[in-house]
Write an enzyme that holds these catalytic residues in place. Structure first.
Site: not given
Length: 475
Positions: A116-118
Site C-alpha cells: 500500500f505504500k506505493d
C-alpha cells in the site's frame, strides 16, 4: 493553506516547504492549520468525479484543498501521471472486494512494489522531482523501513533527478522478498543501510539527523517516512474512494479497519473523518507489538525497547514507537502544542511512557473520534489466512490477516467494514505456506528476485555513523 507543528511552532509554512523538510524545526510533525470541511454537495460531486473521471481526478480534488502553492494545472498533471491503470493494475486503482458479513477488502497493493505504500510514494516521487526542478535544488532522502516503505520509496525515487535515497532497515528483520526488492537495486542514487537493531532504532536515527538542523540544512535532508505530511495526505484519498465504492449515497456510514504500526495509514483515515467523510469507526489492528492497542484500551502509551519489540510474521508492524500518533494526540488534546511537546518530547524521553487515562480528553478518542482497536497474534494470522483460502479461495498477506481478524470483532450490522489491504501475499511467502500449504502467486517480473546480486552496507544504530555516510556520498 498553511501548516503548523504539533509541538507549538506556529510559524506558517506552505505545502512545498514542508514537502522537502520532514520534521518541523522544534521536532514536531506538521499538520494543516485546519481541516477543510467537505459538505454534502461536495461529497456528492466527488462521488461522481471518482465514478466517471477516475481516481486521479479524485486525488486532485482532495489534494487541491491542501496545496495552494502548486498551480492547479500542474497538480492535476502530477495526479494523472501518478495514478494510472498501467501502474496500479485497474481503472479503479483501489478496487473494493466483498469478503463476508459486511466486511470488504480495499485493494491497495497493486503498485510497483506490491504494498500500500506505493499509493503515496509514487505521488511523492513525482512531487519531489517537480519541486526540486522548480527550485533548481537537490534533496537527500533519509528514511527508515520495517519492510514496505523502503522498497516503495526506492522504486518511486530511482532515477529521479536531484534525489538520493539513504534507506535504513533492521538487519535480518524483513522477509527475504522484501530484502531482495530493496537490496537488488543498483541505481546510483539508491543507498541501502542494514542497521544492527530493530525498526525503532532506524527511526530514531532518522529523527536524530532531522533534529540536527545544521546538518539537515547543509545536506538538504528530507524524508519519505509517514512523518512527511505529503505522504499521509496522499493516503487520505483512498478513504474517500473506498467510501464511494461501498455506499450508494451520503446518508450511509462506513467503518475502516487498518493494520497499523506507525499510525500513518490510520491517521490518514482520521484526517478524512475530520474533513467530514461519514466514518463510523476507525479500528486500529496491531500484532504482538500492541502499543497502540494498549493506548486505546487503557490510555497508557508505553514505548517498548528493542529487546521487548517482538519479531513477528507481520514484520512491517514490528514497531513500538508510532511516529504519527503524535498528530492524533495533538488533535485529541485540542491542538495544545505545549502539552503535546511535554508528552512526546519530554515524558517519553524521561519515562518511556505517558498516561492519559485520567485526562478528560481520553474518552473522546472513542466517543468523538471513533477509534477502537484490537490485537492479532501469529496463531490468529495463520487461522485467518487459512480460513479465507479454504472458504473463499482468497489469499491475503499476514498484515491484512491481522486486519481481518480484528475487523470481525468490530463489525456492526448495516455498516460496511472496509479492511485496508497492506501487501500482496508473495511478500510473506513462508507464513502463507505455513498457513495454506501453498506458495502464493508471484508476479512474473519478480521471478528469481531473491537470487539477484545485492548492494547493502551494514551499520551500527548510531546517528553519527549515518551522518558520516551521507556526507561521504554528497561531496
Amino acid at each position: 493553506m498553511q501548516y503548523i507543528s504539533t509541538r507549538g511552532d506556529r510559524s506558517p509554512k506552505h505545502f512545498c516547504d514542508i514537502l522537502l523538510e520532514g520534521l518541523a524545526p522544534d521536532g514536531g510533525l506538521y499538520l494543516p492549520e485546519h481541516y477543510p470541511q467537505v459538505d454534502d454537495a461536495t461529497l456528492s460531486r466527488w462521488r461522481s468525479v471518482y465514478q466517471h473521471q477516475g481516481y486521479a481526478e479524485l486525488a486532485f480534488e482532495v489534494l487541491s484543498l491542501y496545496i495552494d502553492d502548486i498551480p492547479a494545472a500542474d497538480l492535476k498533471a502530477l495526479c494523472r501521471k501518478t495514478y494510472t491503470a498501467e501502474v496500479f493494475g485497474s481503472p479503479e486503482i483501489v478496487p473494493l472486494r466483498p469478503l463476508e458479513n459486511g466486511i470488504w477488502l480495499e485493494a491497495l497493493s497493486n503498485g510497483p512494489t506490491l504494498a500500500f505504500k506505493d499509493m503515496a510514494m509514487q505521488l511523492l516521487g513525482n512531487l519531489f522531482e517537480y519541486e526540486l526542478a522548480r527550485r533548481g535544488e537537490e534533496l537527500n532522502i533519509l528514511g527508515a523501513t520495517s519492510g514496505d516503505t523502503g522498497s516503495a520509496a526506492e522504486y518511486a525515487m530511482r532515477g529521479k533527478k536531484g534525489v538520493r535515497v539513504f534507506m535504513t532497515s533492521p538487519q535480518g528483520r524483513m522477509s527475504p522478498f522484501q530484502q531482495a526488492q530493496m537490496f537488488s537495486l543498483m541505481d546510483d542514487n539508491i543507498f541501502n543501510i542494514a542497521v544492527d537493531g530493530v525498526f525503532d532504532d532506524c527511526q530514531d536515527m532518522v529523527k536524530a539527523v532531522s533534529n540536527d538542523l545544521d546538518f539537515k540544512r547543509r545536506y538538504k535532508i528530507g524524508t519519505v517516512n509517514s512523518i512527511n505530511w505529503a505522504r499521509l495526505l496522499a493516503q487520505v484519498v483512498y478513504y474517500f474512494a473506498g467510501y464511494f465504492q461501498a455506499t450508494k449515497d451520503n446518508t450511509q456510514k462506513v467503518s475502516f479497519t487498518v493494520p497499523s504500526g506507525n499510525f500513518g495509514n490510520v491517521c490518514a483515515g482520521h484526517v478524512a473523518r475530520m474533513m467530514g467523510l461519514p466514518i463510523a469507526r476507525l479500528v486500529v489492528a496491531t500484532n504482538e507489538n500492541d502499543v497502540l492497542d494498549e493506548f486505546f484500551k487503557t490510555g497508557v502509551y508505553r514505548v517498548r525497547g528493542s529487546a521487548d519489540t517482538h519479531e513477528t510474521s507481520s514484520p512491517s508492524m514490528d514497531i513500538s514507537k508510532a511516529s504519527n500518533f503524535e498528530r492524533f494526540v495533538f488533535d485529541l488534546l485540542g491542538r495544545d502544542g505545549a502539552r503535546t511537546k511535554a508528552l512526546f518530547g519530554d515524558a517519553l524521553a524521561r519515562a518511556g511512557f505517558f498516561d492519559l487515562e485520567a485526562h478528560p480528553a481520553f474518552s473522546r478518542a472513542a466517543s468523538h473520534y471513533g477509534f477502537e482497536s484490537g490485537k492479532s497474534t501469529h496463531a490468529d494470522r495463520l487461522a485467518t489466512i487459512k480460513d479465507l483460502y479454504v472458504r473463499h479461495g482468497m489469499m491475503i498477506d499476514t498484515h491484512t490477516a491481522d486486519g481481518v481478524k480484528v475487523a470481525r470483532e468490530h463489525v456492526q450490522a448495516g455498516v460496511p467494514m472496509i479492511v485496508l489491504e497492506t501487501a500482496l501475499p508473495i511478500k510473506f511467502a513462508a507464513t502463507i505456506v505455513e498457513a495454506t500449504g501453498r506458495e502464493p502467486d508471484r508476479p512474473a517480473r519478480f521471478n528469481g528476485i531473491e537470487a539477484l546480486p545485492k548492494r547493502v552496507v551494514a551499520m551500527s544504530a548510531d546517528a553519527q555513523a549515518i551522518k558520516t555516510f551521507i556526507a561521504s556520498h554528497c561531496s
